[in-house]
Design an enzyme around this catalytic site. Structure first.
Site, short mmCIF file in Angstrom:
data_model
loop_
_atom_site.label_atom_id
_atom_site.label_comp_id
_atom_site.label_asym_id
_atom_site.label_seq_id
_atom_site.Cartn_x
_atom_site.Cartn_y
_atom_site.Cartn_z
N GLU A 120 0.82 -1.22 0.00
CA GLU A 120 0.00 0.00 0.00
C GLU A 120 0.85 1.27 0.00
O GLU A 120 0.43 2.30 -0.50
CB GLU A 120 -0.95 0.00 1.21
CG GLU A 120 -1.97 1.11 1.15
CD GLU A 120 -3.23 0.80 1.96
OE1 GLU A 120 -3.85 1.76 2.42
OE2 GLU A 120 -3.59 -0.37 2.13
N ASP A 167 -2.97 -3.00 3.15
CA ASP A 167 -3.47 -3.16 4.51
C ASP A 167 -4.57 -4.21 4.57
O ASP A 167 -5.43 -4.28 3.69
CB ASP A 167 -4.01 -1.82 5.04
CG ASP A 167 -2.89 -0.82 5.32
OD1 ASP A 167 -1.72 -1.23 5.29
OD2 ASP A 167 -3.20 0.35 5.55
N TYR A 174 -0.16 -2.71 13.57
CA TYR A 174 -1.02 -1.95 12.66
C TYR A 174 -1.90 -0.95 13.41
O TYR A 174 -2.60 -1.31 14.36
CB TYR A 174 -1.91 -2.93 11.88
CG TYR A 174 -2.76 -2.29 10.83
CD1 TYR A 174 -2.18 -1.77 9.68
CD2 TYR A 174 -4.13 -2.19 10.99
CE1 TYR A 174 -2.97 -1.17 8.71
CE2 TYR A 174 -4.92 -1.60 10.02
CZ TYR A 174 -4.33 -1.09 8.88
OH TYR A 174 -5.11 -0.49 7.92
#
Length: 721
Positions: free
Chosen positions: A9, A105, A310
């Protein structure tokens, strides 16, 4: 030899994956190795076409063109990042590429980022999915050993497309209708408008609130303050006459009798691990950080330093397969301020968290935000990164310690037939609070003197206390995030199912989008800040008058999320959902077109726009005043004043910077004025460094341990010989 394209990403994540996979050869927008080619997006590289992409007639904003319903929707590369899209497309078209591995993601939006790129590039090669929650070397290696079939995530992609198409159909049409009808820059959407409505409703609650006075009694002894309890067990009464009557009865009494002494052992578990919203709320509470500020700092800790997992997660729990990694994560934070806590845990073998932390059922896409197995270089972290990392690490370590235990002591005293009580506590085991023991605001012991049942005590005086009920507090960014996460109190009259759904799906917006939604409300000037409090502007209040009721309620998002969850689970077709959204959009546009309300600019200045000649509007931006053109097509805007982090030398409040160029001047509410050049000179002379909390702690420690001891002097003389 055939190769696999790995699509990340962001460039930073791509670099980490490339390093782990041994892709060292740099190309145009990619890195290549013997088996893999790693390339990257820059967030979204592809998006839905603007209305003019469906016909030149839509370049002009006209009511008669609405609603615009694309059939089908068109995708287009984002102009600013088209170079990288072309680089990704070129790699995907290579003859030696046999498959694509999506490494964006792990979530609905990440799926959309990758799939739109693949669709726009007309990819027909097999797709696999890398699904990981952190970008450490270990997580990447484990993820590549356990790649998923891309087909497993097609329903998730369908749900993501449905969300994007519905937002386009509802947002574009309603925004164009409002803007054209009222000749003002008015923006609306299914998340931002209900959020604005919640702020306005809280303001209405404050306006409608009527304070009531309440009264109570306190008995003062030599060492303790006892609180009066009436027959119903209440400590306060709205009846002043009743309290005054009791006070008069006790006026001549100067002793009491201890009727009961209770000591109850109690315990308090460590607070839950952080999800993004909870971390944003805590950072705002402590340092007044905006949601966006916290997210960008957290993103650095995740991407650049590999220090945390994350960030965009809505879970406060961990999965059972992570249990084996926890000891390594504890070892990874064996640095500076956490060494003492880590040593206690490792020495005692306490690597199992408290009950409830590991719960597979309460983790959706991502687990809670915790440290990774990699030890960061603490000195490389900025001040902000250190502070945020500190919050995450301490919250993580705390769940491995036992509960905080204390004895709750309650003493009941009878004075003249009336009951008074005092409560105190004695800490018996610090438990998890030992992790926070250096923090100045932790004060856990509130001891009472020793009392025995039957003791007579002297009463110095009985006094009346009073106060007033307070209205609900205005929203700040922290409390607004909490309301967006759980907007149930703003859904009066809605079905319990909808309220439950919104609670289960995380409320208005997502953890990833809430910060941007709040920023958008500020940048469109429908809300403004005064101190830390958020206020609606005249524009915001008028917008809520003009917007159809359905767009103002959080219920709309709840209904959407119910449908999107079904689509992601394969229980509903996207077309069914989109038909409902198109009908809703048609109804909304019709309501706006037929409405006879007016919009009035009440912030017009006497200054004219240098670009189009129309009057400028004065607005309060998030960080100061601005002049903006009222013509939406012109778009001219400039800063008039900016609230800075510079402090007044007299009252220490934040200074406002006004003017342009060399004539800029700092102004304070206390009356202090100072040219920018003078301020910079003064700051340079003082060194421009601010003492932080650690500096203060070091300084205090030095005061407690004086260096000029007799032993130190003797050793000094010895070495000088």
């Amino acid at each position: 030899m055939s190769k696999s394209v790995v699509l990340a990403e962001k460039p930073s994540v791509a670099r980490d994956i490339a390093r782990v996979l041994g892709c060292n050869k740099k190309g145009n927008g990619f890195m290549e190795g013997q088996q893999y080619i790693v390339t990257w997006a820059l967030g979204h590289l592809v998006t839905h076409a603007d209305p003019e992409g469906y016909g030149n007639e839509y370049k002009e904003w006209k009511l008669e063109h609405l609603p615009i319903i694309p059939e089908p929707f068109k995708l287009t590369p984002i102009r600013q990042t088209s170079k990288q899209f072309n680089a990704v497309k070129a790699v995907l078209k290579r003859n030696d590429v046999k498959e694509v591995i999506i490494a964006t993601d792990a979530g609905r939006e990440g799926e959309l980022v990758a799939r739109w790129i693949l669709e726009m590039a007309k990819n027909r090669k097999p797709v696999k999915r890398l699904w990981i929650s952190s970008v450490t070397d270990k997580a990447i290696k484990d993820g590549f050993r356990n790649l998923k079939d891309g087909k497993q995530y097609e329903n998730l992609y369908e749900a993501a497309v449905a969300r994007a198409e519905a937002d386009w159909v509802v947002g574009i049409n309603a925004t164009r209708a409002l803007t054209v009808k009222y000749n003002a820059q008015l923006s609306t959407g299914r998340v931002q408008t209900p959020t604005l409505a919640m702020i306005a409703e809280r303001e209405q609650q404050i306006r409608d609130f009527k304070p009531k006075s309440y009264y109570g009694l306190q008995a003062l002894t030599e060492s303790t303050r006892f609180t009066w309890y009436d027959k119903a067990g209440q400590t306060q009464s709205f009846q002043k006459d009743l309290v005054e009557k009791v006070l008069a009865q006790l006026d001549s009494i100067h002793s009491g009798k201890v009727m009961d002494v209770k000591t109850t052992p109690k315990q308090q578990p460590a607070p839950s691990l952080f999800d993004l919203t909870e971390l944003q709320k805590e950072a705002h509470r402590r340092w007044s950080w905006s949601a966006k500020e916290t997210l960008s700092t957290l993103q650095n800790l995740y991407e650049r330093h590999k220090a945390v997992t994350y960030p965009r997660t809505d879970s406060k729990h961990l999965t059972s397969d992570m249990a084996g990694t926890l000891k390594e994560r504890i070892k990874a934070v064996d640095i500076g301020p956490y060494r003492k806590s880590v040593n206690v845990l490792l020495r005692n073998g306490q690597t199992k968290p408290q009950k409830g932390v590991i719960d597979d059922k309460r983790v959706s896409d991502h687990h809670a935000i915790i440290p990774t197995e990699e030890t960061p270089v603490y000195q490389d972290l900025s001040d902000k990164e250190q502070r945020l990392y500190d919050l995450i690490v301490k919250r993580f370590l705390a769940v491995f310690f036992g509960p905080f235990r204390f004895d709750q002591m309650t003493v009941e005293v009878e004075i003249g037939g009336e009951m008074f009580k005092a409560k105190g506590r004695t800490v018996t085991d610090e438990g998890w609070k030992a992790v926070y023991s250096t923090e100045e605001d932790e004060e856990d012991t509130d001891r009472l003197p020793a009392f025995k049942k039957g003791d007579e005590i002297k009463v110095r005086a009985v006094v009346m206390t009073d106060g007033q009920t307070k209205p609900p507090a205005r929203f700040n960014e922290g409390t607004l995030l909490a309301a967006m996460e759980n907007p149930a109190q703003f859904m009066a009259g809605e079905s319990k199912d909808l309220i439950k759904t919104l609670g289960e799906t995380g409320g208005l917006g997502t953890v990833a989008t809430r910060a941007d939604i709040i920023e958008k409300l500020f940048s469109s000037f429908v809300i403004e800040k005064k101190g830390n409090d958020i206020y609606t502007t005249s524009k915001g209040r008028q917008l809520l008058e003009l917007v159809p009721d359905d767009l103002k309620s959080p219920a709309l998002t709840a209904e959407w999320e119910q449908s999107l969850t079904k689509i992601a689970a394969g229980k509903m077709k996207k077309d069914v959902f989109m038909k409902t959204m198109i009908d809703f959009s048609k109804k909304t546009v019709k309501e706006i077109k037929t409405d006879d309300k007016k919009f009035r600019h009440d912030n017009v200045t006497g200054k004219m726009c240098p670009d189009c000649g129309k009057p400028l509007l004065e607005v309060n931006g998030k960080r100061g005043k601005m002049l903006v053109c009222q013509d939406r097509e012109c778009g001219h805007r400039r800063n008039v004043s900016t609230l800075t982090n510079a402090r007044c030398p007299n009252c220490k409040k934040k200074l406002e910077l006004r003017g342009e160029g060399d004539g800029r001047i700092f102004v304070c509410k206390c009356g202090h004025r100072e040219k920018l050049s003078s301020f910079e000179k003064r700051r340079n002379q003082s060194g421009g460094k601010k003492a932080d909390k650690r500096d203060v702690q070091k300084y205090l420690k030095k005061q407690e341990e004086p260096e000029n001891t007799a032993m130190a002097d003797a050793l000094k003389k010895l070495f000088e010989k």
